[in-house]
Design a protein around this motif. Sequence first.
Motif, PDB file in Angstrom:
ATOM      1  N   HIS A  62       0.843  -1.192   0.000  1.00  0.00           N
ATOM      2  CA  HIS A  62       0.000   0.000   0.000  1.00  0.00           C
ATOM      3  C   HIS A  62       0.883   1.248   0.000  1.00  0.00           C
ATOM      4  CE1 HIS A  62      -4.043  -1.805   1.456  1.00  0.00           C
ATOM      5  NE2 HIS A  62      -3.319  -2.747   0.854  1.00  0.00           N
ATOM      6  N   ARG A  63       0.292   2.374  -0.365  1.00  0.00           N
ATOM      7  CA  ARG A  63       1.009   3.646  -0.371  1.00  0.00           C
ATOM      8  C   ARG A  63       0.450   4.565   0.711  1.00  0.00           C
ATOM      9  NH1 ARG A  63      -0.331   6.033  -5.634  1.00  0.00           N
ATOM     10  NH2 ARG A  63      -1.978   4.464  -5.726  1.00  0.00           N
ATOM     11  N   ILE A  64       1.291   5.453   1.203  1.00  0.00           N
ATOM     12  CA  ILE A  64       0.880   6.496   2.148  1.00  0.00           C
ATOM     13  C   ILE A  64       0.592   7.753   1.350  1.00  0.00           C
ATOM     14  CG2 ILE A  64       1.596   7.901   4.126  1.00  0.00           C
ATOM     15  CD1 ILE A  64       3.673   5.641   4.707  1.00  0.00           C
ATOM     16  N   ARG A  65      -0.534   8.379   1.627  1.00  0.00           N
ATOM     17  CA  ARG A  65      -0.891   9.625   0.933  1.00  0.00           C
ATOM     18  C   ARG A  65      -1.150  10.724   1.953  1.00  0.00           C
ATOM     19  NH1 ARG A  65      -5.398   9.090  -3.427  1.00  0.00           N
ATOM     20  NH2 ARG A  65      -3.539   8.430  -4.611  1.00  0.00           N
ATOM     21  N   VAL A  66      -0.545  11.885   1.736  1.00  0.00           N
ATOM     22  CA  VAL A  66      -0.882  13.103   2.477  1.00  0.00           C
ATOM     23  C   VAL A  66      -1.694  13.987   1.548  1.00  0.00           C
ATOM     24  CG1 VAL A  66      -0.001  15.200   3.556  1.00  0.00           C
ATOM     25  CG2 VAL A  66       1.103  13.016   4.009  1.00  0.00           C
ATOM     26  N   SER A  67      -2.870  14.385   2.019  1.00  0.00           N
ATOM     27  CA  SER A  67      -3.789  15.192   1.217  1.00  0.00           C
ATOM     28  C   SER A  67      -4.100  16.473   1.971  1.00  0.00           C
ATOM     29  CB  SER A  67      -5.073  14.400   0.949  1.00  0.00           C
ATOM     30  OG  SER A  67      -5.984  15.151   0.181  1.00  0.00           O
ATOM     31  N   VAL A  68      -3.912  17.623   1.311  1.00  0.00           N
ATOM     32  CA  VAL A  68      -4.114  18.929   1.938  1.00  0.00           C
ATOM     33  C   VAL A  68      -5.193  19.691   1.174  1.00  0.00           C
ATOM     34  CG1 VAL A  68      -3.044  21.101   2.652  1.00  0.00           C
ATOM     35  CG2 VAL A  68      -1.702  18.974   2.663  1.00  0.00           C
ATOM     36  N   SER A  69      -6.160  20.234   1.923  1.00  0.00           N
ATOM     37  CA  SER A  69      -7.229  21.041   1.323  1.00  0.00           C
ATOM     38  C   SER A  69      -7.440  22.291   2.149  1.00  0.00           C
ATOM     39  CB  SER A  69      -8.535  20.238   1.227  1.00  0.00           C
ATOM     40  OG  SER A  69      -8.965  19.830   2.519  1.00  0.00           O
ATOM     41  N   THR A  70      -8.130  23.264   1.565  1.00  0.00           N
ATOM     42  CA  THR A  70      -8.445  24.504   2.282  1.00  0.00           C
ATOM     43  C   THR A  70      -9.887  24.517   2.772  1.00  0.00           C
ATOM     44  OG1 THR A  70      -8.933  25.578   0.162  1.00  0.00           O
ATOM     45  CG2 THR A  70      -6.702  25.863   1.066  1.00  0.00           C
ATOM     46  N   ALA A  71     -10.532  23.367   2.771  1.00  0.00           N
ATOM     47  CA  ALA A  71     -11.887  23.233   3.317  1.00  0.00           C
ATOM     48  C   ALA A  71     -12.049  21.814   3.824  1.00  0.00           C
ATOM     49  CB  ALA A  71     -12.947  23.542   2.251  1.00  0.00           C
ATOM     50  N   TYR A  72     -12.904  21.639   4.842  1.00  0.00           N
ATOM     51  CA  TYR A  72     -13.245  20.307   5.327  1.00  0.00           C
ATOM     52  C   TYR A  72     -14.643  20.384   5.940  1.00  0.00           C
ATOM     53  CZ  TYR A  72     -11.992  15.493   6.380  1.00  0.00           C
ATOM     54  OH  TYR A  72     -11.922  14.129   6.373  1.00  0.00           O
ATOM     55  N   TRP A  73     -15.589  20.694   5.086  1.00  0.00           N
ATOM     56  CA  TRP A  73     -16.983  20.919   5.463  1.00  0.00           C
ATOM     57  C   TRP A  73     -17.762  19.607   5.369  1.00  0.00           C
ATOM     58  CZ3 TRP A  73     -21.419  20.256   2.533  1.00  0.00           C
ATOM     59  CH2 TRP A  73     -22.582  20.835   3.040  1.00  0.00           C
ATOM     60  N   PRO A  74     -18.694  19.340   6.286  1.00  0.00           N
ATOM     61  CA  PRO A  74     -19.169  20.197   7.366  1.00  0.00           C
ATOM     62  C   PRO A  74     -18.510  19.966   8.732  1.00  0.00           C
ATOM     63  CG  PRO A  74     -20.712  18.390   7.089  1.00  0.00           C
ATOM     64  CD  PRO A  74     -19.616  18.177   6.081  1.00  0.00           C
ATOM     65  N   VAL A  75     -17.464  19.137   8.816  1.00  0.00           N
ATOM     66  CA  VAL A  75     -16.772  18.988  10.102  1.00  0.00           C
ATOM     67  C   VAL A  75     -16.254  20.340  10.565  1.00  0.00           C
ATOM     68  CG1 VAL A  75     -14.736  17.995  11.211  1.00  0.00           C
ATOM     69  CG2 VAL A  75     -16.204  16.557   9.808  1.00  0.00           C
ATOM     70  N   ALA A  76     -15.682  21.116   9.641  1.00  0.00           N
ATOM     71  CA  ALA A  76     -15.227  22.479   9.931  1.00  0.00           C
ATOM     72  C   ALA A  76     -16.137  23.457   9.203  1.00  0.00           C
ATOM     73  CB  ALA A  76     -13.782  22.668   9.479  1.00  0.00           C
ATOM     74  N   VAL A  77     -16.498  24.543   9.867  1.00  0.00           N
ATOM     75  CA  VAL A  77     -17.475  25.481   9.310  1.00  0.00           C
ATOM     76  C   VAL A  77     -16.952  26.173   8.070  1.00  0.00           C
ATOM     77  CG1 VAL A  77     -16.776  27.443  10.735  1.00  0.00           C
ATOM     78  CG2 VAL A  77     -19.128  27.285   9.941  1.00  0.00           C
ATOM     79  N   GLY A  78     -15.647  26.348   7.945  1.00  0.00           N
ATOM     80  CA  GLY A  78     -15.105  26.955   6.738  1.00  0.00           C
ATOM     81  C   GLY A  78     -15.021  28.465   6.816  1.00  0.00           C
ATOM     82  N   THR A  79     -14.829  29.095   5.660  1.00  0.00           N
ATOM     83  CA  THR A  79     -14.682  30.541   5.561  1.00  0.00           C
ATOM     84  C   THR A  79     -15.637  31.075   4.502  1.00  0.00           C
ATOM     85  OG1 THR A  79     -12.890  30.290   3.953  1.00  0.00           O
ATOM     86  CG2 THR A  79     -12.264  30.471   6.275  1.00  0.00           C
ATOM     87  N   PRO A  80     -16.029  32.371   4.595  1.00  0.00           N
ATOM     88  CA  PRO A  80     -16.995  32.916   3.632  1.00  0.00           C
ATOM     89  C   PRO A  80     -16.404  33.198   2.262  1.00  0.00           C
ATOM     90  CG  PRO A  80     -16.332  34.602   5.190  1.00  0.00           C
ATOM     91  CD  PRO A  80     -15.720  33.315   5.674  1.00  0.00           C
ATOM     92  N   ALA A  81     -15.089  33.128   2.110  1.00  0.00           N
ATOM     93  CA  ALA A  81     -14.440  33.292   0.814  1.00  0.00           C
ATOM     94  C   ALA A  81     -13.536  32.092   0.564  1.00  0.00           C
ATOM     95  CB  ALA A  81     -13.637  34.593   0.770  1.00  0.00           C
ATOM     96  N   ARG A  82     -13.044  31.970  -0.662  1.00  0.00           N
ATOM     97  CA  ARG A  82     -12.228  30.812  -1.047  1.00  0.00           C
ATOM     98  C   ARG A  82     -10.757  31.232  -1.112  1.00  0.00           C
ATOM     99  NH1 ARG A  82     -13.702  26.840  -6.141  1.00  0.00           N
ATOM    100  NH2 ARG A  82     -11.789  25.586  -6.116  1.00  0.00           N
TER     101      ARG A  82
END
Length: 361
Positions: A163-183
């Motif tokens: 198997h491979r290890i993957r690191v994945s990065v995003s600027t949103a994680y909704w709805p666990v995190a409420v997020g931001t009003p802009a992108r």
Amino acid sequence: GYWSAEAHWPPAEQARALFGASDDGRLVEGGTLSQPVAVSSRPQTGTASGEWCPYGWGPDMPLDQRAEDAVSVCWDSQPLADALTLLGGCTVELDLDCDSAEAMIAVRLNDVSPDGVSRRITYGLRNLALVDDLSSARPGGARGRHGVTVRLKDVGYQIPAGHRIRVSVSTAYWPVAVGTPARPVVRISSLRLGMPLASLTPPAPVAFGPARVASYAAAKQVVAPGRGRLAISERLDRRETIVEVVRNLGAVELGDVSLELRALGSESYVMPWHEPGQAHSEAKRLAAMRRGDWDLRIETHSRVGFDGPDYRFSARIEAFESDRKIFERQWDERVARPGADRSRAEHSETSTNELAEGYTQ
């Protein structure tokens, strides 16, 4: 799986596997980036996260992460020659530059099998508008260059050989995190992954003794417990994603005292694709007791959204006895968002009316 017993937590002496992000999208020992990598995720990224605290009573575990990986920036290791067993909290150190005063990053550690299925091992979130100890807002918010460390949730997990290890990065994680009003746009100039490894020596068996479970022979289940995401839907006409969640502890009858107890609930999360500032969530709860002609229940309805530079929380609680309302209280509160522009403190009439309407219906 197996139970592992440690004399101290985290273990006093523990080997760590170290990887760095490289230009070819790989995680390698000593890997570096010669140019920054930009990420600006769509605001509905995160629907495959599963529940924040899964109970195993329904569809509450993370889904296949491939759809989330496709809208994130990812780095993969080579297939593992030997199995790798993690025990503890992984860390991801990043050097980054953000173009917005409000921003967050979500970091996921995934197990990618040879058939391509991506399983989330653990994850961590970071509000970039906060200082390192999260106690206060940064001057100027998230905008600018930062060195941040994201600690992922502690985990015990074995990644199989091949198997491979993957690191994945995003600027949103909704709805666990409420997020931001802009992108926001975040540019990553370096990423270093540290993973705590379990001891190579097989652990001694852990003896817990026989399980002790309280019984209530006279109890009868009326409504089964249910918890998890019932539906994730996309409304093409309104260009929004909706997540519907059930939060039922269930209902039981206690026969020896002729008492029925109910605890039911639901949640709804709405994210407009092109207007994340209009995102909102609603939660409803009902707790009730009934015996013969006596019937008591409590109902709550709450709503959270954005309003200018604030989060806005609206809520109502009502108590009824035999359908006669005996108590009611309402809230309408605002909480300042770290990094938000306070110079634009006027709350839009549209936002205010929509939020108020949402909890008075």
